[in-house]
Write an enzyme that holds these catalytic residues in place. Structure first.
Site, PDB file in Angstrom:
ATOM      1  N   GLU A   1     -25.869  15.341  10.406  1.00 37.67           N
ATOM      2  CA  GLU A   1     -26.679  14.372  11.461  1.00 37.67           C
ATOM      3  C   GLU A   1     -26.526  13.503  12.239  1.00 37.67           C
ATOM      4  OE1 GLU A   1     -26.631  15.274   8.488  1.00 37.67           O
ATOM      5  OE2 GLU A   1     -27.888  15.149   6.418  1.00 37.67           O
TER       6      GLU A   1
ATOM      7  N   CYS B   1     -28.483   9.400   5.157  1.00 40.18           N
ATOM      8  CA  CYS B   1     -28.660  10.625   6.344  1.00 40.18           C
ATOM      9  C   CYS B   1     -30.131  10.278   6.385  1.00 40.18           C
ATOM     10  CB  CYS B   1     -28.346  11.700   5.977  1.00 40.18           C
ATOM     11  SG  CYS B   1     -26.793  11.577   6.949  1.00 40.18           S
TER      12      CYS B   1
ATOM     13  N   SER C   1       1.001  40.055 -10.919  1.00 34.40           N
ATOM     14  CA  SER C   1       0.135  41.155 -11.352  1.00 34.40           C
ATOM     15  C   SER C   1       0.149  40.407 -12.416  1.00 34.40           C
ATOM     16  CB  SER C   1       0.907  41.923 -11.544  1.00 34.40           C
ATOM     17  OG  SER C   1       2.126  42.484 -11.779  1.00 34.40           O
TER      18      SER C   1
HETATM   19  P1  NDP Z   1       3.732  36.978 -11.237  1.00 36.53           P
HETATM   20  O1  NDP Z   1       4.789  36.174  -9.654  1.00 36.53           O
HETATM   21  O2  NDP Z   1       2.864  36.910 -11.958  1.00 36.53           O
HETATM   22  O3  NDP Z   1       4.939  35.809 -12.131  1.00 36.53           O
HETATM   23  C1  NDP Z   1       4.389  36.073 -13.105  1.00 36.53           C
HETATM   24  C2  NDP Z   1       5.304  34.706 -14.598  1.00 36.53           C
HETATM   25  O4  NDP Z   1       4.812  33.324 -13.462  1.00 36.53           O
HETATM   26  C3  NDP Z   1       5.273  34.841 -16.058  1.00 36.53           C
HETATM   27  O5  NDP Z   1       5.903  35.973 -16.180  1.00 36.53           O
HETATM   28  C4  NDP Z   1       5.414  32.885 -16.273  1.00 36.53           C
HETATM   29  O6  NDP Z   1       6.814  32.814 -15.984  1.00 36.53           O
HETATM   30  C5  NDP Z   1       4.400  32.183 -15.173  1.00 36.53           C
HETATM   31  N1  NDP Z   1       3.575  31.446 -16.228  1.00 36.53           N
HETATM   32  C6  NDP Z   1       3.160  30.859 -16.333  1.00 36.53           C
HETATM   33  N2  NDP Z   1       2.112  30.410 -16.735  1.00 36.53           N
HETATM   34  C7  NDP Z   1       1.617  31.610 -16.254  1.00 36.53           C
HETATM   35  C8  NDP Z   1       0.203  32.474 -16.966  1.00 36.53           C
HETATM   36  N3  NDP Z   1      -1.235  31.900 -17.434  1.00 36.53           N
HETATM   37  N4  NDP Z   1      -0.122  33.229 -16.379  1.00 36.53           N
HETATM   38  C9  NDP Z   1       0.644  34.564 -15.635  1.00 36.53           C
HETATM   39  N5  NDP Z   1       2.007  34.052 -15.680  1.00 36.53           N
HETATM   40  C10 NDP Z   1       2.557  32.506 -15.604  1.00 36.53           C
HETATM   41  O7  NDP Z   1       5.066  37.723 -11.596  1.00 36.53           O
HETATM   42  P2  NDP Z   1       5.888  39.262 -11.552  1.00 36.53           P
HETATM   43  O8  NDP Z   1       6.459  40.123 -11.701  1.00 36.53           O
HETATM   44  O9  NDP Z   1       3.965  40.077 -12.100  1.00 36.53           O
HETATM   45  O10 NDP Z   1       5.016  39.381 -10.598  1.00 36.53           O
HETATM   46  C11 NDP Z   1       6.122  39.539  -9.180  1.00 36.53           C
HETATM   47  C12 NDP Z   1       6.113  40.209  -7.691  1.00 36.53           C
HETATM   48  O11 NDP Z   1       4.626  40.967  -7.456  1.00 36.53           O
HETATM   49  C13 NDP Z   1       6.954  40.141  -6.942  1.00 36.53           C
HETATM   50  O12 NDP Z   1       7.929  41.361  -6.859  1.00 36.53           O
HETATM   51  C14 NDP Z   1       5.739  40.164  -5.351  1.00 36.53           C
HETATM   52  O13 NDP Z   1       6.567  41.062  -4.760  1.00 36.53           O
HETATM   53  C15 NDP Z   1       5.082  41.149  -6.961  1.00 36.53           C
HETATM   54  N6  NDP Z   1       3.673  39.862  -5.133  1.00 36.53           N
HETATM   55  C16 NDP Z   1       3.104  41.302  -4.647  1.00 36.53           C
HETATM   56  C17 NDP Z   1       1.583  40.851  -4.315  1.00 36.53           C
HETATM   57  C18 NDP Z   1       0.994  41.870  -3.668  1.00 36.53           C
HETATM   58  O14 NDP Z   1      -0.058  41.400  -2.882  1.00 36.53           O
HETATM   59  N7  NDP Z   1       1.027  43.243  -3.266  1.00 36.53           N
HETATM   60  C19 NDP Z   1       1.191  39.796  -3.740  1.00 36.53           C
HETATM   61  C20 NDP Z   1       2.780  38.445  -5.071  1.00 36.53           C
HETATM   62  C21 NDP Z   1       3.551  38.957  -5.816  1.00 36.53           C
HETATM   63  P3  NDP Z   1       7.150  32.104 -17.050  1.00 36.53           P
HETATM   64  O15 NDP Z   1       7.016  32.070 -18.469  1.00 36.53           O
HETATM   65  O16 NDP Z   1       8.682  31.321 -16.581  1.00 36.53           O
HETATM   66  O17 NDP Z   1       6.667  30.524 -16.799  1.00 36.53           O
HETATM   67 ZN    ZN Z   2     -25.373  12.326   4.920  1.00 39.55          ZN
END
Ligand code: NDP
Ligand code: ZN
Length: 362
Positions: A52, A84, A294
Site C-alpha cells: 500500500e 497501512c 522414501s
Molecule cells: P532417506 O534419504 O529417506 O534417509 C532416511 C534416514 O534419515 C533414516 O534411515 C534415518 O537415519 C534418517 N532419519 C532421521 N529421522 C528420520 C525420520 N523421522 N523419518 C525418516 N528418516 C529419518 O533414505 P532412503 O534410503 O529412503 O532414500 C535414499 C535414496 O533415495 C537415495 O538413493 C536417493 O538417491 C534416493 N532419492 C530419490 C529421490 C527421488 O525423488 N527420486 C529424492 C531423494 C532421494 P538415522 O536413523 O541414521 O537418522
Molecule cells: Zn501494512
C-alpha cells in the site's frame, strides 16, 4: 466487474516478489482514480514498505477520493512499518477493496474496522481463493506456527525412485528438474534424510539464474552420520542445519559448528516429525520442501504431516519388486486407513507429468 480486473492486477504485482518476502506474505496494491490506475505497488521484502505504501506514494495527491485494491487486509498494528490502515485514512481514500482478511485470528478484521470507522467503504472477498492460494505458506504458518510442508517425488511411471543398484540420476527430464528449482526458491527450507546425503552427496541449492535467496538445507540425521566432508557441509552455498536426536557426541557436533553448520538437537532419542515442525516454526521457517528419500517421505505420510505432494512422473518403467518406491516403510494396512488426496493440478512438463495433490481433511 472492474473490481475483479483491478484485483487481478494487484495479485499479479504480488506474485512478482515470490520467494523474496518470507516470513512476510506476498501483497500487491493498486490505486484507481476516475477509471485510471494512478498507483501500483508490491511488498518486496520483509522490513521494506508494504504494498500500500508504494502504491500510495506513486499516486501522490490522486489518492483523494480513490479506490485502493489490496490483496490482503491492510495492517493496523505498528510493526517494522507504521500501519497501512492509517495511511489509507490519511490519504483520504474513498473505497478499499480487499481480497482476503488477515489470517491471524488475533488481528483479523482490525484493519477493516479501522477503515470503516473512518468512513471508508470497504469490500472484502474479491478473488479471495486466488489470494489465499498465493499466500498458502503464510496462511498456514500464521494459523499453526509450523511450516507448510510440501513433499516432492520424482518417479518412473511405475512409481520407482531408483534402480535396484541405487541409480536415480536422472529419472525426470531437465524441464521437470528446472521446475523443482523454482519450487525450492519458493520455500524457506529443503529437507532430506541422511541416507540421501550418504548415497548422493547432493548440493541441494537452487540453481536458477539470479536466484535471490537460497533455502536452508536440512538433514534428518538422528546420530550425526553426515560425513564432515559432505558437499552441504563445505560448499558455503546456503545455510545447512542438521537435525539430530538427543544422543549425539558433543565433539562431533563441534566439527560441524566449526564449518558453520547448525546442529539442532531435538528432545527425544529419535526424530519426531511433530517436534521437528514445532522447532522449525520457532526458527521462522514458514515453508518446507521435503525431497526424500522414501524413508523420510514415509515418516511425513504416516504422520499425515504434509500439506501438499508434488509428483513428477517420467515416461519410464524401472520395474523390480524390491526397487525403491516413492514412499518406503510398511505402508497402510487397510484400505480404510489409506491417505486420500485431492488432485489440484496436472501439467505436462517436457516429457514428464507433474501432479499436485493435497490430503483430504478428515
Ligand atoms: P532417506 O534419504 O529417506 O534417509 C532416511 C534416514 O534419515 C533414516 O534411515 C534415518 O537415519 C534418517 N532419519 C532421521 N529421522 C528420520 C525420520 N523421522 N523419518 C525418516 N528418516 C529419518 O533414505 P532412503 O534410503 O529412503 O532414500 C535414499 C535414496 O533415495 C537415495 O538413493 C536417493 O538417491 C534416493 N532419492 C530419490 C529421490 C527421488 O525423488 N527420486 C529424492 C531423494 C532421494 P538415522 O536413523 O541414521 O537418522
Ligand atoms: Zn501494512
Amino acid at each position: 466487474m472492474r473490481d475483479v480486473e483491478y484485483m487481478e492486477t494487484a495479485l499479479m504485482l504480488a506474485r512478482q516478489a515470490k520467494g523474496q518476502t518470507s516470513p512476510n506474505p506476498l501483497v500487491g496494491a493498486v490505486v484507481v482514480k476516475d477509471g485510471r490506475i494512478v498507483g501500483m505497488g508490491a511488498h518486496l521484502r520483509a522490513g521494506e514498505p508494504h504494498a500500500e505504501v508504494h502504491a500510495i506514494r506513486m499516486a501522490g495527491e490522486k489518492t483523494v477520493g480513490s479506490t485502493v485494491y489490496v490483496t490482503l487486509e491492510p495492517c493496523s498494528h505498528h510493526g517494522r512499518t507504521p500501519p497501512c490502515a492509517d495511511l489509507l485514512i490519511e490519504s483520504k481514500v474513498k473505497r478499499v477493496v480487499i481480497a482476503v482478511k488477515d489470517p491471524n485470528p488475533l488481528v483479523a478484521g482490525s484493519g477493516i474496522n479501522r477503515l470503516k470507522d473512518a468512513g471508508i467503504t470497504v469490500e472484502i472477498g474479491v478473488l479471495q481463493d486466488e489470494a489465499r492460494q498465493l499466500n498458502k505458506h503464510f496462511f498456514h504458518y500464521v494459523q499453526t506456527k509450523t511450516p507448510f510442508v510440501t513433499l516432492k517425488v520424482a518417479a518412473s511411471l511405475d512409481g520407482k525412485t531408483a534402480t535396484s543398484t541405487g541409480e536415480s540420476k536422472w529419472i525426470t527430464g531437465s524441464e521437470a528438474r528446472e521446475d523443482v528449482h523454482h519450487s525450492r526458491a519458493e520455500h524457506d527450507a529443503i529437507l532430506v534424510g541422511v541416507n540421501t546425503i550418504l548415497k548422493d552427496d547432493p548440493s541441494l541449492t537452487c540453481r536458477l539464474e539470479g536466484a535471490r535467496r537460497q533455502p536452508i538445507r536440512l538433514i534428518l540425521d538422528t546420530h550425526l552420520r553426515t560425513p564432515v566432508s559432505a558437499r552441504v557441509v563445505n560448499d558455503q552455498c546456503a545455510p545447512t542445519w542438521i537435525i539430530t536426536g538427543n544422543q549425539v557426541d558433543g565433539d562431533r557436533v563441534e566439527l560441524f559448528h566449526e564449518r558453520g553448520v547448525k546442529v539442532i538437537t531435538l528432545p527425544s532419542e529419535t526424530i519426531k516429525i511433530d517436534d521437528l515442525l514445532t522447532k522449525l516454526g520457532l526458527e521462522n521457517i514458514t515453508s518446507l520442501y521435503v525431497e526424500g528419500g522414501s524413508t523420510v517421505h514415509d515418516s511425513f505420510v504416516n504422520e499425515k504431516a504434509f500439506n501438499e505432494i508434488i509428483t513428477y512422473f517420467a515416461p519410464k518403467l524401472i520395474g523390480g519388486k524390491d526397487t525403491p518406491a516413492m514412499i518406503g516403510g510398511k505402508g497402510f494396512l487397510n484400505m480404510e486407513d489409506v491417505l486420500s488426496l485431492t488432485i489440484s493440478e496436472i501439467k505436462q512438463i517436457g516429457s514428464d507429468v507433474k501432479i499436485v495433490a493435497t490430503p483430504v481433511k478428515g
